[in-house]
Write an enzyme that holds these catalytic residues in place. Structure first.
Site, mmCIF file in Angstrom:
data_model
loop_
_atom_site.group_PDB
_atom_site.id
_atom_site.type_symbol
_atom_site.label_atom_id
_atom_site.label_comp_id
_atom_site.label_asym_id
_atom_site.label_seq_id
_atom_site.Cartn_x
_atom_site.Cartn_y
_atom_site.Cartn_z
ATOM 1 N N GLY A 145 21.667 -6.271 1.719
ATOM 2 C CA GLY A 145 22.833 -7.447 1.751
ATOM 3 C C GLY A 145 23.198 -7.550 3.141
ATOM 4 N N CYS A 146 24.567 -8.182 3.073
ATOM 5 C CA CYS A 146 24.891 -9.117 4.378
ATOM 6 C C CYS A 146 25.016 -8.493 5.478
ATOM 7 C CB CYS A 146 26.049 -9.785 4.007
ATOM 8 S SG CYS A 146 27.479 -8.679 3.216
#
Lengths: 354, 354, 354, 354
Positions: A145-146
Site C-alpha cells: 500500500g501507500c
C-alpha cells in the site's frame, strides 16, 4: 483479448481508482464489480467520475465465488481480503491491495491488525530486486500500500548498499485523506481536514511492521524506524521524508571531504543505479524536490536525496499518488506481469497537474 | 491608554495579522502604517479583511523616521529591518518580527542570510526560562518566527531536562503557504500549491541556525538537528514533528520497563511542568494530537509527545498558527510585556475552527 | 504514424495539459515546444508532472516559423496567437486555444480584448450542429475556452429548441484558479485563494461576447445574458449554473400541469436528444448533479437540468475540467477530426477522483 | 457581570462558533453546554480549538430544563429546537439558531421541513427596518441562518426601494462545507469536497421560503426567486450572487443614459443609505468585490453591486462567514440587544486572513 478482471471492494477509493485504470487498459475487460454495503447500487452513483460504467451495478461480494474472471483484485479494508480470497474459484489469479497477505510474521500481523494471520503472498513491488520475476510466476500477489511503497522505494537502495545505518531511521510521511478510505467519519469531513495538518498513530501505525520487514530484508539485518504519519489537506498524495545516518563505512572512506563520506551525488547515484531502467521511478535532477501534485493519477514515484552534512543525516524524499502507485496502479502493474502483458500497459508516468 | 504603535511592512501577511490583532487590542492605538511597494495604497485594498481600516493609506517606510509612535513593529522581509530600525526615533520601543536581530553569531547570520550582521536583540519568546523578565525591561526585542517558535517550544524542555540526546535531533516541519510571504511567485500560486506537498531547502533552511542556537543554549551543549521544511496546501499553520533519542541517563534509570527509561507520561510530564501556568502553551490530554486548524488565528501552541519504544525515539509534535504565535501574536505578546500591559491583552488562545 | 505536433505557449497550464494528453496520444508525436519567458528552460522544470519529457527544452516561439510539425497548437494568452499564426509555415494545420480567432464581430473583439481583430476561424466545438464536419475540413480551428464551452453546451440545446426565452439568461459560473493562468499575481497566490470565493469582472468578462455569439447563432435571434464569473478555491474545474425562463410556446402548451409547460424531464429530454451519441457529453441520471471533481483530467461535460416551477426558471448546470474540455482536450478533439483520426483518441471520459 | 448563557447543540459547528465567541465576550459567562450524542464527552475532544474549555463536559439536552442560565442558545438541527424550547424554564431568554421559529406560514414550514409548525418568533436580523427595536424587547428570537442572511441583506434594500423587479430574482449562492453540519456523511468527506464544486437541492432548498418571506415583506408584494445552492471546497463562507431586473420605474426615469435608468452608483447608493451606520455591513468601495476569506470569523457582511447594462440585470454580491454572521455571530448580536448590552460586544468586523 479475453482477459477479464473482477474487483472486490469496488466501491472504495482504491477500487474506484482501479476501475479508472482498467477502463483505460487495452488488455483487460471489466467483469464483476462487488461491494458490501453498496451492493445493488449503480456504480456511477458511487463513482460519478467514471461515466463509462453507467448502467453497471455492484454485486454482492459473495457473488465472486462464481466469477468467471481471469483475475480478481481485492480492494478491501485490511483484514477482509483473506476471507474473500478463500471463496474464489481455484486457479484464478488474485491481487490483494489490502494488507492481509503482506507480513511474514504472524505475530507482527496480530499486533498490527488483530485477528489471525492469513498467510503470505508474493510481495508485489516490482522494483525490488528479484521481485519482478517472482510476481510474473505467481498467481497470488499482495500489492503493498501507500506508506510502504513510498518509504521502501526511498530507503531500500540505501540500506541494501550499506550506505546508511539501519538502526535509527526516522520517517515522517504525510498522506492525503483518501488514504483513510471512504467510510464516513467525523474527523475526515471536509470541514475538519481542509486547512489542517495533524499527526496520528504516532509510533504505532499498522504499516510500520511491513516497512520494517521490507527494509530489514534488504539491509540484511533488523532495522529500527521511527514512523510518524501526518494527515494532509488534499485528497491524494504521499510525501515521505526519510532520514538516516550515513553508515560508518561510508564515513571512514570519505573521499569527498564532507566529513560524512557521502554527499548528495553519492546518494542519488546509488538511487539512480538501483532504479536504472525502471519505468515508474524517477530520481529527479539535482535541486528539484518531489511534489505530490506531480504524481496525481500517475503510477510514478519521484525521489530526491541530499546529505545534510551539518546534521549528519541523509534525507530522501519520495512522492507518490497513494491511490495509484500506492494502491491501484501498483496492483495493475503486478497484474500486467502476472498476465504476461507489458508491465506499463494501462498506466501512465505523467501526473495530472496543476 | 495613550500607547500608539506604528508598523513597517504593514502590507505583508505578518503585517496584516498584526493589524488584525491591534484592532482588537484595547491598550494600543494604530498609528503610522508603512509599506514599500504598497506605499500610497489604501490599506483595505491590500487587507480587505480589515474593514475598520477603511480610509487608511500606507505611508512610505522612510516616514517612520518621524513617527510619534510609542512602539514600532518591524514586519519586514529578513535582512531589511536593521536598516529601518536605525532610522527610528531614539527611545522608541521596537519589536522586530524579522530575523535580523535574532542570531548571536555574525558568521551564522552571514551563512544563513548573507550581508552584514546587524546585532542581537533580546530574544522574544516569553516562555523560555528568564525570557519574560528580560523582555519586560528591553526596548529592542527580536520576536522569533514560525519554525523557530514551533520547534523550540517542542524541544527546549526536553534538552533542558537532559531527557533527550541533543546530538541527533530530527525535525520535519510543514508550513502553510503564508509562511512564504505575499510576494507573487509562480511556485506559490494557488494552482500550484493546492493538492501539493513538497519539501524545500532540505538541510539548508535559513531558520535552522536560530533553532540550533536556542536549543544549544538550553541543552548546555551544541545540538545537531536535521531539519526538513515542507510546504503544505493551506494558508496558515505549522505542524512540527520533532524526534530525538532519549538520553543515556534516562535509559539507565529506566524505572518504567520500556527499555528506554522514559515513557510518554514522563515526557509529557516534563513538558507540563515546564509550561505550567503559561497562557499560550497547551500540552494536550493523552491521546489527542495537535492540529494546526485548532490554532488558526490564536496565539496558542498545542503540544503532544510520545515515546516510540520500538524505534527508540521520543516524538514531540507542535502546532501553531505561523502568522499569530509564529509572528504577529508573539510580537504583540512581547509588546504587552515591554509596555507593562497584561501579557495576554489582545490575544486569544482559541482558534477559529472549523 | 508520422504526425508531429508543435506547441506554442507550451509552458502555461493549457500547454502543460496539452502535453500530458499528447504524451498519451498514440497518433501524435510531440515536436517543437515553444515558450516565451521560459524559452531555454527544461520542460520538466516547468512541468515536473511530465517526467517523460525529461531532457526536452523549450525553444523560442519564433523558432516555430521553421517547424516541420504537421499541426501546431497555440496555447498563448489572448491576443498573442494571431501574430504567431502569421509566422507559421504555409499549409500547417493550426488549432488556437486562445480567443483571437473566435469572434466574428471585430468590434466585439476590440471591446473585449483591445487591439485589432485577427479574423475568424472555424469554431472548434464539435458537439454543435454542423461543427464536426466543418472542423474536419478546416486547417485553422479556434477551439473555445473554458467558460464558453461550459455555458454553450448547457444552453445551446435549449435556445435551439426554443424551449427557453433567450432574452434574459442568467449565468453564474465558478472556475478553478488555473483558468487565470500561470503568471505570478498576488491575488492568485495560494494563501489568497484557498478558503476564498470571489466574484470578478461582473458583467464585463471578456468571454461573454463569445458565449452570446454562439447562443445567438443557435437561438436564431440575439440573446441577452447576465454573466458573473466566480474564482473558486481549487486548481481546476468549472461549474456553470445557467438559468432561463421557459419560452412562451412551451408554457402555453403546458401538458404537464407545472404551469410552466415544461418539467425537468422535458428539459433533460431535449438535452439528451441533442447530445445523443456524443462521446464527451453526459446528461446525468435524474437526481444527480454535476460535480467538477468528476471531470478532473477528463474531456467530459456533465449536465443536469431541472425546472424550478416556483421561480419560473429552467436551471441547467454544467461541469467541465477547464484545462481539458475547456482547453487542451477540446483542442486535441479538434485535431483528431482535422487529422482524420478517431475523434476520441488520446482523450478520456473518465475523471481522476477523488 | 452576572449574565450566564447555556447552549443546546453545543457540539456542532454552529455551537462551537458560539462558544468561541462567548469565550471572548466580556458580558456573558458560559453555563451549561448540552449535546445529544456527544453528551458526556469532553468539550475539547469535540472542539480542540477551544482550549479554555478544557475540563468542561457536555451535558444531556434534557438537563437544560433545569438550567439557571439567563439566556439559552439553541444551535440544533432544523426541527429540533421547538421541542427543547418547550422544556426551558419560564422567563429565560432564548435565541434559536435553527429554522423552527422563522417562518410565518405553517404550510411553508411543512413543505420545507416536514412536521408541525412550532410558531413564529421575532426574526433576528437587526439590520432590517424596525428589527433592532423588536429584538430588544423580545425574549424569543429566531436568528436567521446562512443563506437567508446573505441573500436578504443583499436584496432587501433594493426590493424595499422598488429599484428592482421582484418577480424574477435569480440567486446562485455557494457555501463552505460547515454549512452542511458536522454529521458524518460520505459526500462531505474531505476526499470528496476538496477540488469539487457541485450544485444541490436546485430549486428546492429549504431556506428559500424564508428568503422569499423576508424579501416579500419588504418588497410589499410576493417575490419570485430562483435559488441554486452550490457546495464549495472550503470550510466556511458564503458567496451569494443575486441578480434582478431593474424596475420599470427606474428604467423610465433613466437620468443616467444607461438605458436601464440605473447604474452601479445608483444601486450602491441605495445599499449605502440603507446600511448607514450599521456596524456589520460594509458596501465595498467601487471596483472591489466581496471575498469570503475577508469575512472568516467575523460578523461582517461585505456587499458590492453593479448594473450589467448589456444584460439588463442588477447584480449584488454578498459574502459572509456562514458560521458567524450566518449563525453564531448573528445570534450573539441578537443576544446583546436582548440583554441590553452594546450590540457589537464580543463580535468583530475583522476577518482572519489569509
Amino acid at each position: 483479448m479475453g482477459v477479464t478482471a473482477a474487483v472486490a471492494g469496488a466501491s472504495g477509493y482504491g477500487g474506484g481508482e482501479l476501475l479508472r485504470l482498467l477502463l483505460g487498459h487495452p488488455g483487460i475487460e471489466i467483469g464483476d464489480l462487488a461491494a458490501n454495503t453498496s451492493a445493488g447500487a449503480a456504480v456511477t452513483d458511487v463513482h460519478p467520475h467514471l461515466p463509462d460504467l453507467e448502467g453497471r451495478v455492484f454485486v454482492d461480494t459473495e457473488a465472486l465465488a462464481q466469477t468467471s474472471a481471469d483475475i480478481v483484485f481485492l480492494a478491501l479494508p485490511h483484514g477482509q481480503s483473506a476471507a474473500v480470497a478463500a471463496t474464489l474459484p481455484a486457479g484464478v489469479r488474485v491481487v490483494d491491495l489490502g494488507a492481509d497477505h503482506r507480513l511474514h510474521d504472524p505475530q507482527a500481523w496480530q499486533r498490527a491488525y488483530g485477528g489471525e494471520h492469513a498467510g503470505t503472498w508474493t510481495y508485489g513491488m516490482p522494483e525490488l530486486p528479484g521481485a519482478r520475476e517472482e510476481i510474473r510466476v505467481s498467481n497470488r500477489v499482495a500489492a503493498p500500500g501507500c506508506y510502504p511503497t513510498a518509504v521502501s522505494l526511498a530507503l531500500v537502495p540505501l540500506v541494501a548498499a550499506g550506505a546508511v545505518d539501519p538502526s535509527d531511521l526516522v520517517v515522517v510521511a504525510a498522506s492525503g485523506t483518501s488514504g483513510a478510505g471512504r467510510s464516513a467519519k467525523t474527523n475526515l469531513l471536509g470541514s475538519e481536514v481542509m486547512g489542517d495538518l495533524t499527526a496520528y498513530k504516532v509510533g504505532s501505525h499498522q504499516h510500520r511492521p511491513e516497512i520494517v520487514q521490507t527494509l530489514s530484508r534488504y539491509a540484511g539485518s533488523p532495522v529500527s524506524m521511527s514512523f510518524t504519519p501526518v494527515l494532509a489537506p488534499m485528497p491524494r498524495g504521499i510525501l515521505a521524508t526519510c532520514t538516516a545516518r550515513p553508515s560508518a563505512e561510508i564515513v571512514s572512506g570519505d573521499d569527498l571531504g564532507t566529513g560524512l563520506g557521502a554527499d548528495a551525488e553519492t546518494i542519488t547515484g546509488i538511487l539512480r543505479a538501483f532504479y536504472d531502467g525502471e519505468p515508474f521511478v524517477r530520481v529527479l535532477p539535482a535541486g528539484r524536490w518531489p511534489r505530490t501534485s506531480s504524481t496525481l493519477g500517475s503510477n510514478c514515484v519521484h525521489l530526491q536525496a541530499t546529505v545534510d552534512a551539518e546534521a549528519g543525516r541523509v534525507v530522501v524524499v519520495a512522492a507518490i499518488d497513494n491511490l495509484t502507485k500506492g494502491a491501484a496502479g501498483q496492483a495493475v502493474q503486478c497484474a500486467n506481469l502476472m498476465l504476461g502483458q507489458p508491465e506499463t500497459t494501462g498506466l501512465s508516468a505523467q501526473g495530472v497537474a496543476p
